[in-house]
Structures are given as structure tokens and as C-alpha cells.
Design a protein around this motif. Structure first.
Motif, PDB file in Angstrom:
ATOM      1  N   VAL A  15       0.957  -1.099  -0.171  1.00 46.56           N
ATOM      2  CA  VAL A  15       0.049  -0.086  -0.136  1.00 46.56           C
ATOM      3  C   VAL A  15       1.075   1.470  -0.042  1.00 46.56           C
ATOM      4  N   ILE A  16       0.776   2.065  -1.031  1.00 47.26           N
ATOM      5  CA  ILE A  16       1.378   3.565  -1.117  1.00 47.26           C
ATOM      6  C   ILE A  16       0.203   4.573  -0.693  1.00 47.26           C
ATOM      7  N   PHE A  17       0.688   5.149   0.385  1.00 45.82           N
ATOM      8  CA  PHE A  17      -0.480   6.048   0.835  1.00 45.82           C
ATOM      9  C   PHE A  17      -0.149   7.278   1.061  1.00 45.82           C
ATOM     10  N   LEU A  18      -0.538   8.484   0.608  1.00 44.88           N
ATOM     11  CA  LEU A  18      -0.172   9.870   0.422  1.00 44.88           C
ATOM     12  C   LEU A  18      -0.870  10.821   1.318  1.00 44.88           C
ATOM     13  N   ASN A  88       4.276   7.779 -10.092  1.00 44.91           N
ATOM     14  CA  ASN A  88       4.716   6.763 -11.103  1.00 44.91           C
ATOM     15  C   ASN A  88       6.040   6.295 -10.575  1.00 44.91           C
ATOM     16  N   ALA A  89       6.718   7.072 -10.871  1.00 40.41           N
ATOM     17  CA  ALA A  89       8.373   6.542 -10.501  1.00 40.41           C
ATOM     18  C   ALA A  89       8.591   5.609  -9.227  1.00 40.41           C
ATOM     19  N   LEU A  90       7.708   5.857  -8.373  1.00 38.84           N
ATOM     20  CA  LEU A  90       7.665   5.206  -7.083  1.00 38.84           C
ATOM     21  C   LEU A  90       7.254   4.108  -7.174  1.00 38.84           C
ATOM     22  N   ILE A  91       5.954   3.796  -7.894  1.00 46.45           N
ATOM     23  CA  ILE A  91       5.398   2.584  -8.252  1.00 46.45           C
ATOM     24  C   ILE A  91       6.307   1.668  -9.231  1.00 46.45           C
ATOM     25  N   ASP A  92       7.160   2.274 -10.154  1.00 45.75           N
ATOM     26  CA  ASP A  92       7.809   1.740 -11.162  1.00 45.75           C
ATOM     27  C   ASP A  92       8.903   1.296 -10.340  1.00 45.75           C
ATOM     28  N   ILE A  99       7.547  -6.209  -6.496  1.00 45.63           N
ATOM     29  CA  ILE A  99       6.375  -6.215  -6.361  1.00 45.63           C
ATOM     30  C   ILE A  99       5.547  -6.042  -7.440  1.00 45.63           C
ATOM     31  N   PRO A 100       4.659  -6.909  -7.875  1.00 47.10           N
ATOM     32  CA  PRO A 100       3.863  -6.814  -9.339  1.00 47.10           C
ATOM     33  C   PRO A 100       2.834  -5.562  -9.102  1.00 47.10           C
ATOM     34  N   SER A 101       2.778  -4.782  -9.925  1.00 43.41           N
ATOM     35  CA  SER A 101       1.778  -3.503  -9.865  1.00 43.41           C
ATOM     36  C   SER A 101       0.473  -3.916  -9.419  1.00 43.41           C
TER      37      SER A 101
END
Length: 220
Positions: A15-18, A88-92, A99-101
Motif C-alpha cells: 500500500v502506498i499512501f499519500l 509513478n516513479a515510486l510505483i515503477d 512487487i507486481p503492480s
């Protein structure tokens, strides 16, 4: 800011939370610690510090400039797009780390929720879901079904306090109606909470927990 399980397991879900305007990742890291599943890795990054027009150009943590909060207020298009690129860069990077998207949920509160929605609609990575709390959809007039390439079916949990004085409930209502024109309406859940201001409540946190665990079930 990363929260993860102390268990010696391979964490392949995330989980990426902003956070919101003027905040840091620390507060939401603590909140997420209260609902976390032991097999999920949580990342709560910090926004850069910049002058914010809405707050008399005072410098504070902000994902992009906010000029006004009216539905038709001018928006910081360049800043919003730049912020989305950074997420997006963090997800990439997390995908490169293994970790699969489709095992990543993106979420956020207020300004962070706004950025998470915009990023989820525009990213080329297929995500597991998006959690949008007390927020709005940035640059909504430039968005349509045709610009969404990857996440037309993405599950969305959108939550809003009915007594929010900063980002009024009408923002949430307008956002969910716009989302329904671009995404599968059956993938969108909109929950409101009586009496809740611009914050969170235990009921909302449990709804978030259930959503995350549904979209990111453990894998044997």
C-alpha cells in the motif's frame, strides 16, 4: 516512511499512501499501523516543501500548489502532472524491486487522495485498487474514459465526511459522478460518514482495512 511486518516473510503486496497538505507521512503511517495486515508492506512518503498559494504562499509539505478550493478554481496543472510522475516513479521502483503492480494499492487523504486518484487514472501500471479519502479529482475537465489506458476496471474506495468544512461533501459527490463516467461504476464504492469533519474515524479505517484485504489477499 515504510511500515512492514516484523515477521520474516516475503512481502509481495503493498500500500502506498499519500498524506494531505501540510502533513507528513508519519501521521498516516501510524494510522495504517493500526489496520495493517502482517503480509502487506506500507509506504507513506513525504511531500516536498513548497509555497502554497491558498495559504498565503507559506511553505509547507505539498504535493502540488493549491490556488483555491472552489469547484471551478484554477489548478496547478504543471505541478499536478509532475507530482503524478513522481508517484509513478515510486510505483515503477517498487515493481523493479519485485512487487507486481497488480499487488499495489494506491491511496491518500485530501490532497494526497486527489493525487492518488489522478495517478491511478493516468498510470501505465495496472494497480490493485485506489483509496481516496476526503478529496477531489484534479484536472477533471481534461480527463475522460479515452485517456485511461490501463485501469478502466480499477476498484475504488472513496470516503468522505459529511461534516467536512475544508473539502465539502459536494466535492466527493462530484468526484464519484465523474469517476462513474470513466470507470466501471460497479468498481466504485462511495462511503460517507455522518458528523465526520476533515479527518478520519474508526468506521472509515475499518472500511479501508476491509478494502485493502479484499484487493490484496494473502498468497500461499
Amino acid at each position: 516512511m515504510v511500515i512492514s511486518s516484523d515477521m520474516d516473510v516475503c512481502l509481495n503486496v503493498q500500500v502506498i499512501f499519500l498524506h494531505g497538505l501540510g502533513d507528513t507521512g508519519h501521521g498516516w503511517a501510524e494510522a495504517m499501523a493500526g489496520i495493517r495486515a502482517p503480509y502487506v508492506k506500507y509506504i507513506c512518503p513525504h511531500a516536498p516543501v513548497m509555497p502554497v498559494t491558498l495559504n498565503m504562499n507559506m511553505a509547507m509539505p505539498s504535493w502540488f500548489d493549491i490556488i483555491g478550493l472552489g469547484p471551478d478554481a484554477e489548478e496547478d496543472e504543471t505541478g499536478i502532472k509532475k507530482a503524478a510522475e513522481s508517484i509513478n516513479a515510486l510505483i515503477d521502483q517498487e515493481v523493479k524491486n519485485g512487487i507486481p503492480s497488480h499487488r499495489i494499492v494506491l491511496g491518500g487523504f485530501s490532497q494526497g487522495g486527489a493525487l492518488s486518484l489522478y495517478t491511478a487514472l493516468k498510470t501505465h501500471q495496472k494497480l490493485a485498487g485506489v483509496v481516496a479519502l476526503s478529496c477531489w479529482l484534479p484536472l477533471r475537465n481534461s480527463l475522460s474514459k479515452s485517456v485511461i489506458v490501463t485501469n478502466k476496471e480499477i476498484p475504488v474506495l472513496q470516503c468522505h465526511g459529511e461534516a467536512d468544512p475544508l473539502v465539502p461533501l459536494i466535492f466527493g459527490c462530484l468526484t464519484v459522478e465523474k469517476l462513474k463516467t470513466m470507470l466501471n461504476p460497479n468498481s466504485i464504492t462511495f462511503k460517507t460518514y455522518p458528523g465526520m469533519p476533515h479527518s478520519a474515524c474508526p468506521e472509515e479505517m475499518m472500511d479501508i482495512k476491509q478494502f485493502i484485504e479484499k484487493q490484496l489477499p494473502p498468497v500461499d
